[in-house]
Design a protein around this motif. Sequence first.
Motif, short mmCIF file in Angstrom:
data_model
loop_
_atom_site.label_atom_id
_atom_site.label_comp_id
_atom_site.label_asym_id
_atom_site.label_seq_id
_atom_site.Cartn_x
_atom_site.Cartn_y
_atom_site.Cartn_z
N UNK A 98 55.44 38.02 33.49
CA UNK A 98 54.60 38.42 34.62
C UNK A 98 55.17 38.02 35.97
N UNK A 99 56.45 37.69 36.02
CA UNK A 99 57.21 37.47 37.25
C UNK A 99 58.68 37.47 36.84
N UNK A 100 59.57 37.65 37.79
CA UNK A 100 60.99 37.69 37.43
C UNK A 100 61.43 36.38 36.80
N UNK A 101 61.04 35.26 37.41
CA UNK A 101 61.41 33.96 36.84
C UNK A 101 60.76 33.78 35.47
N UNK A 102 59.51 34.22 35.32
CA UNK A 102 58.85 34.09 34.03
C UNK A 102 59.53 34.96 32.97
N UNK A 103 60.08 36.10 33.37
CA UNK A 103 60.86 36.89 32.44
C UNK A 103 62.05 36.10 31.92
N UNK A 104 62.74 35.37 32.82
CA UNK A 104 63.85 34.53 32.40
C UNK A 104 63.37 33.43 31.46
N UNK A 105 62.27 32.78 31.83
CA UNK A 105 61.71 31.72 30.99
C UNK A 105 61.36 32.26 29.61
N UNK A 106 60.74 33.43 29.57
CA UNK A 106 60.31 34.02 28.30
C UNK A 106 61.50 34.39 27.43
N UNK A 107 62.54 34.95 28.04
CA UNK A 107 63.72 35.30 27.26
C UNK A 107 64.34 34.05 26.62
N UNK A 108 64.32 32.97 27.38
CA UNK A 108 64.86 31.72 26.86
C UNK A 108 63.94 31.13 25.79
#
Length: 875
Positions: free
Chosen positions: A382-392
Amino acid sequence: MKAIRRFTVRTVLPPSIEPLGRLAWNLRWSWHQPTLRLFESLDPEAWRTSGGDPVKLLGTVSRDKLERIAQDEHLVSVIQDLGEDLDKYLHEPRWYQGLGEDAPQSIAYFSPEYGISAVLPQYSGGLGILAGDHLKAASDLGVPLIAVGLLYKAGYFKQALSRDGWQLETYPVLDPNGLPLTLLREEDGSPAKIALPLPDNRQLTAQIWRADVGRVPLLLLDSDVIGNDDAARGITDRLYGGGGDHRLQQELLLGMGGAKALRVFQRLTHAPAAEVFHSNEGHAGFQGVERIRELMDEGMTWEEALTVARASTVFTTHTPVPAGIDRFEQAQIRHFFSAGLAQSVPTDRILALGAENYEGGDPSKFNMAVMGLRLAQRANGVAKLHGEVSREMFSGLWPGFDVSEVPITSVTNGVHVPTWIDPEVTALASEKFGVSTVHDRDWGRAYEIDDKDLWDLRRKLRSNLVQDVRQRVKNAWRKRGASDAELAWSEHVLDPGVLTIGFARRVPTYKRLTLMLRDPARLKALLLHPTRPIQVVVAGKSHPADEQGKKMIQDLVRFTDDPAVRHRIVFLPNYDIAMARTLFPGCDVWLNNPLRPLEASGTSGMKSAINGGLNLSILDGWWDEMYDGNNGWAIPSANPSKGTRTREVYSADQRDDIEAAALYDLLENSVAPMFYGAEPPADAGAAGPSEPPADSLPHEWLEMVKHTLADLGPNVSAARMLKDYVNRLYRPASSSGRAMTAEGYSAAKELALWITRVRDGWSTVQVEHVDSVGVSENPQIGDSLTVQAYVSLGSLRPEDVSVEVAYGMVTENDRLSGHRLQELSPEEDLGSGRHMFKGTIRIEQAGPFGYTVRVLPTHSGLASKAELGLVANAS
């Protein structure tokens, strides 16, 4: 005496004012200011005591009063006009209707909570508010959404404080008949119901309530029905109120029961069948199991049904930490499905969907987010940074792939502007530009607002907040046991001329409610500064089971109780939508200081921004991507980070001390001086200043406010968010779903067979050898390199796979950095399942250079090359 039975008597409206009923029962009124003004004008005192609830208001208006309203020509005209306006809003083509036939005809949206209005308290925090804004924006844009949730008899909880500042919870029971809801009924008038079998020969039955959120129907399942045993009736008792089996049964009802309710609604209303299914968090994941059951009952295999269901499913994760995900014992899941919840579906297959069968997982657990990802062909944070967090965070589901390739994208949250923008802002836009709000045509028109007019607006909004806070503080202290004689001081809480900081949200520990208290003396000095003071308004609820969160609230409340500062800092209990509508516009600065990167998105600062508030926040969630240096301030993080992996340089306490000090420094040396001007007002005295005089306005501050309105406004809008969902997720999901269901599911059956064949044969796929041809001993920029990869495919064919060369700069540990990918072409069949693939790459950078080769399955029915989680990397 206590009544043994209760029911709600609905008001019968005279024909001339009949539209009042439709206006009251459609929740569009919650964001439509002309309708709100109409209801208030009918009886201002009754409107106030109703809590701004049109249904309750109409229920208290006498028959005589209704007749008088029906004789008032002006009121009748307004009511008729607004009724016609609602009809037009509900039926005229809007943005979505111009997209063409490839856009899905219906989209099902599942969420455990919805924050639509304070009169329908079915939300606890950001997830629910986001879901409510999602529905409202879908309605405004004409997106054909059907929402599904649960109707909680006691909602979340009402919060009060004990005398010593400890959070107290109460659970007032809601009467659905007194809410803007209608019961879905069969053609014979009986309530429409769905049923789920439970263990021990029990059954869970639920009726279906409908709320109309503009154009969007919201279906809420209610288990408090005659025929259920006491335990089953209590399943929808309260939001997030129970754990273990209780929580699991709520999620079974939401997912499987919700999918059944959707079918009932479509049958009774002849609405088009949903082409896309969107699960808002893992709570609703079982809807995919129910859809698979339907397809298997029609004769499909598990693989075929899974392929069809996945193609049209979107999954949104809001959780940046594993601890925030619902997990159950595998034995619990097996126990409930043994009752026949999905008879045609093998239970072992269901268990595999949520299995943590990856490195670091717990094999005994069933993970709802993992199931959500495995049941959806498309997923997002639900945010660009959260996309990175989720992928990790979920990379274990795709072993062998770089984290950046994990197939989870992001759509940054937004807020429904008509709901959260203050009427005073609307009035200024109408006066200056002749539009209902600045955002109607061009957010950039904010730059045209005169500084004095903008400053006057901000003071008005601040004054409205001060007035509201004083009343709330007095009410809160009365509930804590104080007498009116003790509360004279509450008349002087806050000052309309003082820089006002807002902080309101749920109170889990990572949001750090008490970071501002790390150095109480320094905070006190900021609050009581003789010429540039600040004042702080805080609100928030802790989960009833979170003792640590409650302790944080108590610590803050005890600080705010100090007579020396209680006129400058307040804690307001029972934070809800009604409070937020005054709080967000009235604050000059919105504070957010979570532990990075644990804030998935956050939207409270967005609501402040659209009203001209500036943000002061850790670079986390949405602020990480939208902070530009001119729309607020970024609180530095103590532990330097690269991407989402934070390098822990300091302990937790050290980190809090450092970041709190940075917060104090920004408030003292940047925020307050800019608000008050570099020089303190000449008439400032010991009692503190009021705001700068009109002839010395803080022009730099006001320029930041205008920039915030003009730049952040369109970017934080839920309309932008919905368009992103439609174009990036819903339309592709619909296309995939249609392809899978066409011609008797022929494409789905072919894809399912292909997936089975590829999975069965993948263990023999390997890159045996790689040659490079054409590069000199001293390669230079511009040189070409021919790569030949010798690959064993076993039983698979070259057309089943994509063989890629990844190349680029390499780090000291031989990791490719910023690499490119190029597909190699099949060049020669070497026999016995062995093939040679070949391609040419070009060296375009100086420095350490490297490459590798990998094999992946490829098929037109896959949404991403990583979808199946299969890859064979060269060793």
